[in-house]
Design a protein around this motif. Structure first.
Motif, short mmCIF file in Angstrom:
data_model
loop_
_atom_site.label_atom_id
_atom_site.label_comp_id
_atom_site.label_asym_id
_atom_site.label_seq_id
_atom_site.Cartn_x
_atom_site.Cartn_y
_atom_site.Cartn_z
N GLY A 1 -7.53 15.90 -7.84
CA GLY A 1 -8.00 14.54 -8.09
C GLY A 1 -7.02 13.44 -7.73
O GLY A 1 -7.29 12.27 -8.02
N HIS A 2 -5.90 13.79 -7.09
CA HIS A 2 -4.94 12.75 -6.70
C HIS A 2 -5.41 12.07 -5.42
O HIS A 2 -6.09 12.68 -4.59
CB HIS A 2 -3.54 13.34 -6.58
N ARG A 3 -5.01 10.80 -5.27
CA ARG A 3 -5.56 9.97 -4.21
C ARG A 3 -4.45 9.25 -3.45
O ARG A 3 -3.34 9.05 -3.96
CB ARG A 3 -6.51 8.91 -4.80
N ILE A 4 -4.76 8.82 -2.25
CA ILE A 4 -3.86 7.96 -1.47
C ILE A 4 -3.95 6.55 -2.04
O ILE A 4 -5.04 6.03 -2.32
CB ILE A 4 -4.26 7.96 0.01
N LEU A 5 -2.80 5.90 -2.21
CA LEU A 5 -2.79 4.52 -2.66
C LEU A 5 -2.06 3.57 -1.71
O LEU A 5 -2.06 2.35 -1.91
CB LEU A 5 -2.19 4.42 -4.07
N GLU A 6 -1.48 4.13 -0.65
CA GLU A 6 -0.87 3.30 0.40
C GLU A 6 -0.82 4.13 1.68
O GLU A 6 -0.52 5.32 1.64
CB GLU A 6 0.54 2.87 0.01
N VAL A 7 -1.13 3.51 2.81
CA VAL A 7 -1.06 4.18 4.10
C VAL A 7 -0.51 3.21 5.13
O VAL A 7 -0.80 2.02 5.09
CB VAL A 7 -2.45 4.73 4.53
N ALA A 8 0.31 3.73 6.03
CA ALA A 8 0.88 2.89 7.08
C ALA A 8 1.05 3.71 8.35
O ALA A 8 1.25 4.93 8.31
CB ALA A 8 2.22 2.30 6.66
N CYS A 9 0.95 3.04 9.49
CA CYS A 9 1.25 3.62 10.80
C CYS A 9 2.09 2.61 11.58
O CYS A 9 1.83 1.40 11.52
CB CYS A 9 -0.02 3.89 11.60
N ARG B 1 15.65 0.64 0.99
CA ARG B 1 14.73 1.66 0.47
C ARG B 1 15.01 1.95 -1.01
O ARG B 1 15.45 3.03 -1.38
CB ARG B 1 14.85 2.94 1.30
N ASP B 2 14.75 0.95 -1.86
CA ASP B 2 14.88 1.17 -3.31
C ASP B 2 13.74 2.05 -3.83
O ASP B 2 13.91 2.81 -4.77
CB ASP B 2 14.88 -0.17 -4.05
N TRP B 3 12.54 1.88 -3.25
CA TRP B 3 11.37 2.68 -3.58
C TRP B 3 10.89 3.37 -2.31
O TRP B 3 11.20 2.94 -1.20
CB TRP B 3 10.22 1.80 -4.09
N HIS B 4 10.10 4.43 -2.48
CA HIS B 4 9.36 4.97 -1.35
C HIS B 4 8.24 3.98 -1.04
O HIS B 4 7.48 3.59 -1.92
CB HIS B 4 8.75 6.33 -1.68
N GLY B 5 8.13 3.57 0.21
CA GLY B 5 7.06 2.69 0.64
C GLY B 5 6.57 3.12 2.00
O GLY B 5 7.38 3.42 2.89
N ALA B 6 5.26 3.19 2.20
CA ALA B 6 4.71 3.78 3.42
C ALA B 6 5.16 3.04 4.68
O ALA B 6 5.56 3.67 5.66
CB ALA B 6 3.18 3.81 3.35
N LEU B 7 5.12 1.70 4.67
CA LEU B 7 5.47 0.96 5.88
C LEU B 7 6.96 1.08 6.18
O LEU B 7 7.35 1.37 7.32
CB LEU B 7 5.07 -0.50 5.75
N LEU B 8 7.82 0.86 5.19
CA LEU B 8 9.25 0.96 5.41
C LEU B 8 9.63 2.37 5.85
O LEU B 8 10.46 2.56 6.76
CB LEU B 8 10.02 0.57 4.16
N ASP B 9 9.04 3.38 5.21
CA ASP B 9 9.35 4.75 5.58
C ASP B 9 8.92 5.06 7.02
O ASP B 9 9.60 5.81 7.73
CB ASP B 9 8.70 5.73 4.61
N CYS B 10 7.81 4.50 7.45
CA CYS B 10 7.39 4.65 8.85
C CYS B 10 8.41 4.02 9.80
O CYS B 10 8.77 4.59 10.84
CB CYS B 10 6.03 4.00 9.09
N GLN B 11 8.88 2.84 9.45
CA GLN B 11 9.85 2.14 10.30
C GLN B 11 11.16 2.92 10.40
O GLN B 11 11.75 3.04 11.48
CB GLN B 11 10.08 0.73 9.76
N LEU B 12 11.60 3.47 9.27
CA LEU B 12 12.83 4.28 9.27
C LEU B 12 12.62 5.57 10.06
O LEU B 12 13.48 5.98 10.85
CB LEU B 12 13.25 4.59 7.84
N LEU B 13 11.47 6.21 9.84
CA LEU B 13 11.20 7.47 10.53
C LEU B 13 11.08 7.26 12.03
O LEU B 13 11.47 8.14 12.81
CB LEU B 13 9.93 8.13 9.99
N ALA B 14 10.57 6.12 12.46
CA ALA B 14 10.49 5.83 13.90
C ALA B 14 11.88 5.85 14.52
O ALA B 14 12.08 6.40 15.61
CB ALA B 14 9.82 4.48 14.12
#
Length: 235
Positions: A29-37, A158-171
């Protein structure tokens, strides 16, 4: 799902993707609450991105909140996944996805897509940077923070996990995992704008340095040789 770097011709479009969720298992029952590309051309970020917060239709457990800092009070104002799915799929457009720990994100993403009555995305068109990093650095820590440190990628925000920032770092990390920008090369990142061309940086010509010893150096060398007992060149 591939653990090797994506292979292909020039003008390769890829999407670095990340999600944040209410928990670890969509089947519970867990859900996505943030998505980024974040869009890449020839493995370099173009500046184009897709980012949405999502109303998960459920409370966010405390342990998940401690990871990303996104609570129900904040998320309730945002659209649900089925409302953003068409725009997300259009942005992806069938191109390769680059994901750190791809199995986790793809399970959630395809679970949500099926709920929204969309076809699941193929896992064959995915590069898993976690697997790629494990192949390159066996036995080392290969989470995103560790890879940022290894490749000197600035993750101080990166104080928190965040989808957009994590995408930018991973790029940035992904580019380094592929070998990084080569010194003396200028890569264009504009789609269809000659991104297969490289320019060799011109360096100023320098006159050759003189290497012949001076008379004083010759004399000093001869005096030093006189102090040696039974040198090899006399035997």
């Amino acid at each position: 799902m591939r653990g090797d770097a994506a292979k292909g011709s020039d003008n390769v479009r890829e999407l670095v993707l990340d999600t944040e969720t209410t928990g670890l298992d969509p089947e519970q029952g867990h859900r996505i609450l943030e998505v980024a590309c974040v869009e890449l051309w020839n493995h370099v970020a173009t500046g184009r991105a897709f980012h949405r917060y999502i109303n998960p239709d459920r409370e966010v457990p405390e342990e998940a909140y401690k990871v990303h800092g996104l609570g129900w009070d904040f998320l309730a104002q945002y659209p649900r996944f089925h409302e953003v799915a068409p725009e997300l799929l259009t942005f992806i457009g069938g191109d390769t996805l680059v994901i750190h720990n791809a199995e986790f994100d793809m399970r959630f993403l395809n679970h949500e897509l099926r709920r929204a009555r969309h076809a699941a995305l193929s896992t064959e068109n995915v590069v898993d940077t976690l697997a790629l990093a494990r192949q390159r650095f066996p036995g080392a820590q290969v989470n995103l923070d560790a890879l940022c440190k290894r490749f000197a990628v600035d993750n101080t925000q990166r104080d928190w996990h965040g989808a957009l920032l994590d995408c930018q770092l991973l790029a940035e990390v992904y580019l380094e995992l592929r070998g990084g920008r080569q010194p003396g090369l200028v890569l264009t990142d504009t789609p269809g704008g000659g991104s297969d061309r490289v320019e060799i940086a011109q360096r100023p010509r320098r006159e050759p340095r003189p290497h012949a010893p001076s008379e004083a150096e010759r004399a000093a060398h001869a005096a030093m040789c006189e102090t040696l007992k039974n040198p090899l060149w006399t035997q």
